[in-house]
Write a protein that holds these residues in place. Sequence first.
Motif, PDB file in Angstrom:
ATOM      1  N   TYR A  65      61.713  26.962  36.886  1.00 41.80           N
ATOM      2  CA  TYR A  65      62.917  26.144  36.973  1.00 41.80           C
ATOM      3  C   TYR A  65      62.822  24.963  36.018  1.00 41.80           C
ATOM      4  CZ  TYR A  65      64.081  28.790  41.151  1.00 41.80           C
ATOM      5  OH  TYR A  65      64.401  29.801  42.018  1.00 41.80           O
ATOM      6  N   THR A  66      63.871  24.767  35.265  1.00 42.71           N
ATOM      7  CA  THR A  66      63.923  23.612  34.371  1.00 42.71           C
ATOM      8  C   THR A  66      65.179  22.807  34.669  1.00 42.71           C
ATOM      9  OG1 THR A  66      65.079  24.907  32.690  1.00 42.71           O
ATOM     10  CG2 THR A  66      62.687  24.736  32.473  1.00 42.71           C
ATOM     11  N   THR A  67      65.096  21.535  34.362  1.00 41.25           N
ATOM     12  CA  THR A  67      66.247  20.666  34.586  1.00 41.25           C
ATOM     13  C   THR A  67      67.335  20.991  33.570  1.00 41.25           C
ATOM     14  OG1 THR A  67      64.702  18.978  35.302  1.00 41.25           O
ATOM     15  CG2 THR A  67      66.945  18.272  34.884  1.00 41.25           C
ATOM     16  N   GLY A  68      68.435  21.454  34.062  1.00 40.02           N
ATOM     17  CA  GLY A  68      69.522  21.852  33.172  1.00 40.02           C
ATOM     18  C   GLY A  68      70.686  20.889  33.209  1.00 40.02           C
ATOM     19  N   THR A  69      71.758  21.328  32.643  1.00 38.80           N
ATOM     20  CA  THR A  69      72.954  20.486  32.533  1.00 38.80           C
ATOM     21  C   THR A  69      73.496  20.115  33.904  1.00 38.80           C
ATOM     22  OG1 THR A  69      73.432  21.927  30.657  1.00 38.80           O
ATOM     23  CG2 THR A  69      75.085  20.293  31.210  1.00 38.80           C
ATOM     24  N   LEU A  70      73.454  21.080  34.829  1.00 37.34           N
ATOM     25  CA  LEU A  70      74.025  20.854  36.153  1.00 37.34           C
ATOM     26  C   LEU A  70      73.279  19.749  36.890  1.00 37.34           C
ATOM     27  CD1 LEU A  70      76.158  21.879  38.202  1.00 37.34           C
ATOM     28  CD2 LEU A  70      74.373  23.330  39.149  1.00 37.34           C
ATOM     29  N   VAL A 100      67.141  28.495  35.337  1.00 41.29           N
ATOM     30  CA  VAL A 100      65.976  29.361  35.535  1.00 41.29           C
ATOM     31  C   VAL A 100      65.592  30.005  34.198  1.00 41.29           C
ATOM     32  CG1 VAL A 100      65.023  31.285  36.851  1.00 41.29           C
ATOM     33  CG2 VAL A 100      66.779  29.841  37.874  1.00 41.29           C
ATOM     34  N   VAL A 101      64.349  29.752  33.792  1.00 44.32           N
ATOM     35  CA  VAL A 101      63.851  30.324  32.547  1.00 44.32           C
ATOM     36  C   VAL A 101      63.004  31.549  32.886  1.00 44.32           C
ATOM     37  CG1 VAL A 101      62.387  29.921  30.523  1.00 44.32           C
ATOM     38  CG2 VAL A 101      63.894  28.114  31.350  1.00 44.32           C
TER      39      VAL A 101
END
Length: 117
Positions: A65-70, A100-101
């Motif tokens: 999990y990476t911090t995304g735009t949302l 999710v990467v």
Amino acid sequence: MPGIDLPTVKCVSREIQVGISEKRDPTQTVVVTSPQYVQPMIFRESPVSMSCSFCQAQIVTTTTYTTGTLAWLICGILILLGLWLGCCLIPFCLNGCKDVVHTCPNCRQQVGKYNRM
Ligand SMILES: [Zn+2]
């Protein structure tokens, strides 16, 4: 005499068969074997079974999990709502807000990503 009638019946049925096969020919040529269309992989939160485009191995992707735009967007909204004291960091802790990467466990290459935005 029934023996005479039979050949004429056979002739008629042959003509019909030829007529049908001639009619079918154009439709058979129309049906062209469709070119190999590779359906794009749809990545969600759960790991997917696929063949790695980097090492060509059959793998089940590893998800991180990476911090995304949302997450940033929710953070901004929480700040605007006046939730300063650490509450705006909630989206960074919730996997449900993160992108999710998908990585290949074999060659560690990123094979896909699930963007929530
Ligand atoms: Zn790989």
